[in-house]
Design an enzyme around this catalytic site. Structure first.
Site, PDB file in Angstrom:
ATOM      1  N   LYS A  20       0.837  -1.193   0.000  1.00  0.00           N
ATOM      2  CA  LYS A  20       0.000   0.000   0.000  1.00  0.00           C
ATOM      3  C   LYS A  20       0.887   1.263   0.000  1.00  0.00           C
ATOM      4  O   LYS A  20       2.107   1.171   0.199  1.00  0.00           O
ATOM      5  CB  LYS A  20      -0.941  -0.061   1.210  1.00  0.00           C
ATOM      6  CG  LYS A  20      -1.840  -1.314   1.198  1.00  0.00           C
ATOM      7  CD  LYS A  20      -3.038  -1.157   2.104  1.00  0.00           C
ATOM      8  CE  LYS A  20      -3.091  -2.172   3.196  1.00  0.00           C
ATOM      9  NZ  LYS A  20      -4.279  -2.079   4.062  1.00  0.00           N
ATOM     10  N   PHE A  68     -14.533   3.143   8.442  1.00  0.00           N
ATOM     11  CA  PHE A  68     -13.239   3.569   7.913  1.00  0.00           C
ATOM     12  C   PHE A  68     -13.139   3.425   6.393  1.00  0.00           C
ATOM     13  O   PHE A  68     -12.103   3.715   5.799  1.00  0.00           O
ATOM     14  CB  PHE A  68     -12.098   2.783   8.587  1.00  0.00           C
ATOM     15  CG  PHE A  68     -12.245   1.286   8.496  1.00  0.00           C
ATOM     16  CD1 PHE A  68     -11.828   0.600   7.362  1.00  0.00           C
ATOM     17  CD2 PHE A  68     -12.817   0.567   9.538  1.00  0.00           C
ATOM     18  CE1 PHE A  68     -11.973  -0.775   7.258  1.00  0.00           C
ATOM     19  CE2 PHE A  68     -12.967  -0.823   9.448  1.00  0.00           C
ATOM     20  CZ  PHE A  68     -12.545  -1.490   8.299  1.00  0.00           C
ATOM     21  N   ARG A  96      -0.989 -14.800   4.092  1.00  0.00           N
ATOM     22  CA  ARG A  96      -1.615 -14.077   5.208  1.00  0.00           C
ATOM     23  C   ARG A  96      -0.800 -14.247   6.487  1.00  0.00           C
ATOM     24  O   ARG A  96      -0.739 -13.356   7.320  1.00  0.00           O
ATOM     25  CB  ARG A  96      -3.041 -14.592   5.438  1.00  0.00           C
ATOM     26  CG  ARG A  96      -4.000 -14.322   4.297  1.00  0.00           C
ATOM     27  CD  ARG A  96      -4.552 -12.930   4.300  1.00  0.00           C
ATOM     28  NE  ARG A  96      -5.351 -12.633   5.479  1.00  0.00           N
ATOM     29  CZ  ARG A  96      -6.091 -11.531   5.605  1.00  0.00           C
ATOM     30  NH1 ARG A  96      -6.135 -10.627   4.632  1.00  0.00           N
ATOM     31  NH2 ARG A  96      -6.781 -11.297   6.703  1.00  0.00           N
ATOM     32  N   THR A 102      -4.394  -8.122  10.976  1.00  0.00           N
ATOM     33  CA  THR A 102      -4.784  -6.821  10.417  1.00  0.00           C
ATOM     34  C   THR A 102      -4.261  -5.654  11.253  1.00  0.00           C
ATOM     35  O   THR A 102      -3.724  -4.689  10.717  1.00  0.00           O
ATOM     36  CB  THR A 102      -6.332  -6.749  10.333  1.00  0.00           C
ATOM     37  OG1 THR A 102      -6.784  -7.831   9.519  1.00  0.00           O
ATOM     38  CG2 THR A 102      -6.797  -5.440   9.736  1.00  0.00           C
ATOM     39  N   ARG A 113       3.657  -7.128   9.142  1.00  0.00           N
ATOM     40  CA  ARG A 113       3.038  -6.042   9.920  1.00  0.00           C
ATOM     41  C   ARG A 113       3.592  -5.996  11.339  1.00  0.00           C
ATOM     42  O   ARG A 113       3.749  -4.922  11.923  1.00  0.00           O
ATOM     43  CB  ARG A 113       1.517  -6.219   9.939  1.00  0.00           C
ATOM     44  CG  ARG A 113       0.852  -5.891   8.598  1.00  0.00           C
ATOM     45  CD  ARG A 113      -0.602  -6.323   8.596  1.00  0.00           C
ATOM     46  NE  ARG A 113      -1.327  -5.928   7.403  1.00  0.00           N
ATOM     47  CZ  ARG A 113      -2.486  -6.462   7.053  1.00  0.00           C
ATOM     48  NH1 ARG A 113      -3.044  -7.412   7.789  1.00  0.00           N
ATOM     49  NH2 ARG A 113      -3.095  -6.057   5.948  1.00  0.00           N
ATOM     50  N   HIS A 126      -1.507  -5.488   1.677  1.00  0.00           N
ATOM     51  CA  HIS A 126      -2.781  -6.203   1.515  1.00  0.00           C
ATOM     52  C   HIS A 126      -2.501  -7.611   1.002  1.00  0.00           C
ATOM     53  O   HIS A 126      -1.604  -7.803   0.182  1.00  0.00           O
ATOM     54  CB  HIS A 126      -3.672  -5.486   0.490  1.00  0.00           C
ATOM     55  CG  HIS A 126      -4.834  -6.333   0.057  1.00  0.00           C
ATOM     56  ND1 HIS A 126      -6.003  -6.404   0.779  1.00  0.00           N
ATOM     57  CD2 HIS A 126      -4.965  -7.212  -0.979  1.00  0.00           C
ATOM     58  CE1 HIS A 126      -6.819  -7.279   0.180  1.00  0.00           C
ATOM     59  NE2 HIS A 126      -6.223  -7.777  -0.882  1.00  0.00           N
ATOM     60  N   GLU A 137      -9.621 -10.618  -6.969  1.00  0.00           N
ATOM     61  CA  GLU A 137      -8.663  -9.505  -6.879  1.00  0.00           C
ATOM     62  C   GLU A 137      -7.619  -9.585  -8.002  1.00  0.00           C
ATOM     63  O   GLU A 137      -7.249  -8.565  -8.579  1.00  0.00           O
ATOM     64  CB  GLU A 137      -8.012  -9.478  -5.501  1.00  0.00           C
ATOM     65  CG  GLU A 137      -9.014  -9.069  -4.418  1.00  0.00           C
ATOM     66  CD  GLU A 137      -8.526  -9.221  -2.990  1.00  0.00           C
ATOM     67  OE1 GLU A 137      -9.322  -8.935  -2.074  1.00  0.00           O
ATOM     68  OE2 GLU A 137      -7.372  -9.645  -2.767  1.00  0.00           O
TER      69      GLU A 137
HETATM   70  P1  IDP Z   1      -6.840  -7.232   6.066  1.00  0.00           P
HETATM   71  O1  IDP Z   1      -6.094  -6.164   5.288  1.00  0.00           O
HETATM   72  O2  IDP Z   1      -5.973  -7.820   7.151  1.00  0.00           O
HETATM   73  O3  IDP Z   1      -7.466  -8.276   5.175  1.00  0.00           O
HETATM   74  P2  IDP Z   1      -9.517  -6.124   6.403  1.00  0.00           P
HETATM   75  O4  IDP Z   1     -10.416  -6.402   7.561  1.00  0.00           O
HETATM   76  O5  IDP Z   1      -9.851  -6.740   5.086  1.00  0.00           O
HETATM   77  O6  IDP Z   1      -8.021  -6.498   6.853  1.00  0.00           O
HETATM   78  O7  IDP Z   1      -9.440  -4.547   6.250  1.00  0.00           O
HETATM   79  C1  IDP Z   1      -8.844  -3.974   5.119  1.00  0.00           C
HETATM   80  C2  IDP Z   1      -7.973  -2.823   5.551  1.00  0.00           C
HETATM   81  O8  IDP Z   1      -8.785  -1.826   6.177  1.00  0.00           O
HETATM   82  C3  IDP Z   1      -6.926  -3.169   6.619  1.00  0.00           C
HETATM   83  O9  IDP Z   1      -5.751  -3.725   6.085  1.00  0.00           O
HETATM   84  C4  IDP Z   1      -6.689  -1.817   7.250  1.00  0.00           C
HETATM   85  O10 IDP Z   1      -5.771  -1.046   6.484  1.00  0.00           O
HETATM   86  C5  IDP Z   1      -8.053  -1.161   7.182  1.00  0.00           C
HETATM   87  N1  IDP Z   1      -8.764  -1.302   8.451  1.00  0.00           N
HETATM   88  C6  IDP Z   1      -9.303  -2.438   8.967  1.00  0.00           C
HETATM   89  N2  IDP Z   1      -9.860  -2.209  10.166  1.00  0.00           N
HETATM   90  C7  IDP Z   1      -9.675  -0.880  10.412  1.00  0.00           C
HETATM   91  C8  IDP Z   1     -10.040  -0.019  11.490  1.00  0.00           C
HETATM   92  O11 IDP Z   1     -10.635  -0.433  12.486  1.00  0.00           O
HETATM   93  N3  IDP Z   1      -9.672   1.292  11.368  1.00  0.00           N
HETATM   94  C9  IDP Z   1      -9.009   1.774  10.292  1.00  0.00           C
HETATM   95  N4  IDP Z   1      -8.648   1.008   9.254  1.00  0.00           N
HETATM   96  C10 IDP Z   1      -8.975  -0.305   9.316  1.00  0.00           C
HETATM   97 MG    MG Z   2      -9.035  -8.128   3.814  1.00  0.00          MG
END
Ligand code: IDP
Ligand code: MG
Length: 162
Positions: A20, A68, A96, A102, A113, A126, A137
Protein backbone atom coordinates in the site's frame (compact mmCIF):
# COMPACT_ATOMS: atom_id res chain seq x y z
CA UNK A 1 1.61 -19.34 -25.45
CA UNK A 2 -1.41 -17.79 -23.70
CA UNK A 3 -3.07 -21.21 -23.61
CA UNK A 4 0.02 -22.67 -21.99
CA UNK A 5 -0.03 -19.89 -19.37
CA UNK A 6 -3.69 -20.51 -18.65
CA UNK A 7 -3.28 -24.27 -18.30
CA UNK A 8 -0.47 -23.60 -15.83
CA UNK A 9 -2.53 -21.03 -13.91
CA UNK A 10 -5.47 -23.42 -13.60
CA UNK A 11 -3.44 -25.87 -11.54
CA UNK A 12 -1.38 -23.43 -9.46
CA UNK A 13 -2.50 -21.54 -6.36
CA UNK A 14 -2.14 -17.79 -6.68
CA UNK A 15 -2.83 -14.81 -4.45
CA UNK A 16 -3.02 -11.06 -4.83
CA UNK A 17 -0.62 -9.02 -2.70
CA UNK A 18 -0.35 -5.21 -2.70
CA UNK A 19 2.16 -2.94 -1.01
CA UNK A 20 0.00 0.00 0.00
CA UNK A 21 1.09 3.66 -0.36
CA UNK A 22 2.62 3.76 3.15
CA UNK A 23 4.77 0.69 2.46
CA UNK A 24 5.96 2.14 -0.86
CA UNK A 25 6.75 5.57 0.64
CA UNK A 26 8.62 4.03 3.55
CA UNK A 27 10.93 2.17 1.16
CA UNK A 28 9.70 -1.30 2.08
CA UNK A 29 9.16 -2.73 -1.42
CA UNK A 30 12.29 -4.88 -1.52
CA UNK A 31 11.92 -5.96 2.13
CA UNK A 32 8.39 -7.23 1.46
CA UNK A 33 9.19 -8.86 -1.86
CA UNK A 34 12.19 -10.58 -0.36
CA UNK A 35 10.12 -12.20 2.39
CA UNK A 36 7.81 -13.82 -0.18
CA UNK A 37 10.71 -14.72 -2.45
CA UNK A 38 12.88 -16.29 0.26
CA UNK A 39 9.95 -18.40 1.43
CA UNK A 40 9.92 -19.95 -2.05
CA UNK A 41 6.85 -18.35 -3.58
CA UNK A 42 7.07 -17.23 -7.21
CA UNK A 43 6.30 -13.75 -8.44
CA UNK A 44 4.10 -14.05 -11.52
CA UNK A 45 2.98 -10.41 -11.96
CA UNK A 46 4.02 -7.01 -10.67
CA UNK A 47 3.26 -3.37 -11.46
CA UNK A 48 3.24 0.02 -9.78
CA UNK A 49 -0.02 1.95 -10.09
CA UNK A 50 -2.04 4.73 -8.50
CA UNK A 51 -5.56 3.29 -8.39
CA UNK A 52 -8.52 5.65 -8.76
CA UNK A 53 -10.83 6.05 -5.77
CA UNK A 54 -13.54 4.11 -7.66
CA UNK A 55 -11.07 1.29 -8.23
CA UNK A 56 -10.13 1.27 -4.53
CA UNK A 57 -13.84 1.10 -3.65
CA UNK A 58 -14.20 -1.94 -5.92
CA UNK A 59 -11.17 -3.60 -4.36
CA UNK A 60 -12.53 -3.06 -0.82
CA UNK A 61 -16.26 -3.48 -1.68
CA UNK A 62 -16.74 -6.00 1.16
CA UNK A 63 -15.97 -3.24 3.66
CA UNK A 64 -18.32 -0.59 2.23
CA UNK A 65 -20.42 -0.40 5.41
CA UNK A 66 -17.47 0.07 7.76
CA UNK A 67 -16.83 3.54 9.19
CA UNK A 68 -13.24 3.57 7.91
CA UNK A 69 -14.20 2.64 4.31
CA UNK A 70 -13.98 6.13 2.83
CA UNK A 71 -10.63 6.96 4.48
CA UNK A 72 -9.25 3.57 3.46
CA UNK A 73 -10.21 4.09 -0.20
CA UNK A 74 -8.91 7.68 -0.18
CA UNK A 75 -5.63 6.42 1.19
CA UNK A 76 -5.23 3.50 -1.24
CA UNK A 77 -5.80 5.87 -4.17
CA UNK A 78 -3.53 8.64 -2.86
CA UNK A 79 -0.13 7.43 -4.12
CA UNK A 80 1.62 4.52 -5.86
CA UNK A 81 0.75 0.95 -4.87
CA UNK A 82 2.81 -2.12 -5.86
CA UNK A 83 0.36 -4.74 -7.09
CA UNK A 84 1.59 -8.33 -7.33
CA UNK A 85 0.50 -11.89 -7.90
CA UNK A 86 2.39 -14.61 -6.06
CA UNK A 87 2.17 -18.32 -6.77
CA UNK A 88 2.93 -21.48 -4.81
CA UNK A 89 1.45 -24.28 -2.75
CA UNK A 90 -0.60 -22.78 0.08
CA UNK A 91 0.30 -19.22 -0.92
CA UNK A 92 -3.09 -17.72 -0.05
CA UNK A 93 -3.13 -18.88 3.57
CA UNK A 94 0.62 -18.73 4.13
CA UNK A 95 0.79 -15.30 2.51
CA UNK A 96 -1.61 -14.08 5.21
CA UNK A 97 0.67 -15.67 7.80
CA UNK A 98 3.69 -13.82 6.44
CA UNK A 99 1.66 -10.59 6.54
CA UNK A 100 0.35 -10.98 10.11
CA UNK A 101 -2.86 -9.82 11.80
CA UNK A 102 -4.78 -6.82 10.42
CA UNK A 103 -3.94 -4.71 13.47
CA UNK A 104 -0.13 -4.43 13.72
CA UNK A 105 -0.50 -4.20 17.52
CA UNK A 106 -1.73 -7.81 17.36
CA UNK A 107 0.61 -9.07 14.63
CA UNK A 108 3.33 -11.40 15.88
CA UNK A 109 6.96 -10.31 15.65
CA UNK A 110 8.44 -11.99 12.59
CA UNK A 111 5.46 -11.06 10.44
CA UNK A 112 5.54 -8.15 7.98
CA UNK A 113 3.04 -6.04 9.92
CA UNK A 114 4.44 -7.19 13.26
CA UNK A 115 7.95 -6.10 12.33
CA UNK A 116 7.25 -3.07 10.17
CA UNK A 117 3.94 -1.39 11.08
CA UNK A 118 2.28 0.18 14.11
CA UNK A 119 -1.34 1.20 13.38
CA UNK A 120 -4.22 -0.54 11.58
CA UNK A 121 -4.89 2.31 9.14
CA UNK A 122 -1.24 2.21 7.97
CA UNK A 123 -0.51 -1.51 7.93
CA UNK A 124 1.51 -1.32 4.66
CA UNK A 125 0.31 -4.45 2.84
CA UNK A 126 -2.78 -6.20 1.51
CA UNK A 127 -3.21 -9.94 0.90
CA UNK A 128 -6.24 -11.86 -0.39
CA UNK A 129 -8.08 -13.66 2.41
CA UNK A 130 -9.28 -16.78 0.54
CA UNK A 131 -9.46 -18.56 -2.83
CA UNK A 132 -12.51 -16.62 -4.08
CA UNK A 133 -11.17 -13.18 -3.17
CA UNK A 134 -7.76 -14.14 -4.59
CA UNK A 135 -9.38 -14.94 -7.94
CA UNK A 136 -11.52 -11.79 -7.93
CA UNK A 137 -8.66 -9.50 -6.88
CA UNK A 138 -6.22 -10.94 -9.44
CA UNK A 139 -8.85 -10.39 -12.15
CA UNK A 140 -9.57 -6.87 -10.93
CA UNK A 141 -5.92 -5.73 -10.88
CA UNK A 142 -4.38 -7.69 -13.77
CA UNK A 143 -5.10 -8.66 -17.36
CA UNK A 144 -4.57 -12.32 -18.26
CA UNK A 145 -1.55 -11.54 -20.37
CA UNK A 146 0.19 -9.76 -17.48
CA UNK A 147 0.47 -13.03 -15.54
CA UNK A 148 3.60 -15.09 -16.21
CA UNK A 149 3.88 -18.83 -15.73
CA UNK A 150 6.45 -19.42 -12.96
CA UNK A 151 7.82 -22.54 -14.64
CA UNK A 152 11.45 -23.51 -14.19
CA UNK A 153 13.58 -23.14 -17.31
CA UNK A 154 14.80 -26.28 -19.00
CA UNK A 155 18.57 -26.94 -19.11
CA UNK A 156 18.55 -26.13 -22.85
CA UNK A 157 16.84 -22.80 -22.21
CA UNK A 158 19.53 -21.68 -19.75
CA UNK A 159 22.48 -23.10 -21.69
CA UNK A 160 25.18 -20.51 -22.37
CA UNK A 161 25.51 -21.45 -26.03
CA UNK A 162 22.98 -20.10 -28.52
P1 IDP B 1 -6.84 -7.23 6.07
O1 IDP B 1 -6.09 -6.16 5.29
O2 IDP B 1 -5.97 -7.82 7.15
O3 IDP B 1 -7.47 -8.28 5.18
P2 IDP B 1 -9.52 -6.12 6.40
O4 IDP B 1 -10.42 -6.40 7.56
O5 IDP B 1 -9.85 -6.74 5.09
O6 IDP B 1 -8.02 -6.50 6.85
O7 IDP B 1 -9.44 -4.55 6.25
C1 IDP B 1 -8.84 -3.97 5.12
C2 IDP B 1 -7.97 -2.82 5.55
O8 IDP B 1 -8.78 -1.83 6.18
C3 IDP B 1 -6.93 -3.17 6.62
O9 IDP B 1 -5.75 -3.73 6.09
C4 IDP B 1 -6.69 -1.82 7.25
O10 IDP B 1 -5.77 -1.05 6.48
C5 IDP B 1 -8.05 -1.16 7.18
N1 IDP B 1 -8.76 -1.30 8.45
C6 IDP B 1 -9.30 -2.44 8.97
N2 IDP B 1 -9.86 -2.21 10.17
C7 IDP B 1 -9.68 -0.88 10.41
C8 IDP B 1 -10.04 -0.02 11.49
O11 IDP B 1 -10.63 -0.43 12.49
N3 IDP B 1 -9.67 1.29 11.37
C9 IDP B 1 -9.01 1.77 10.29
N4 IDP B 1 -8.65 1.01 9.25
C10 IDP B 1 -8.98 -0.30 9.32
MG1 MG C 1 -9.03 -8.13 3.81
Amino acid sequence: MLQEQEAHAAEMERTFIAIKPDGVQRGLISEIISRFERKGFKLVAIKIVVPSKEFAQKHYHDLKDRPFFNGLCEFLSSAPVVAMVWEGEGVIKYGRKLIGATDPQKSEPGTIRGDLAVVVGRNIIHGSDGPETAKDEINLWFKREELMAAKPLTSEAIALTE
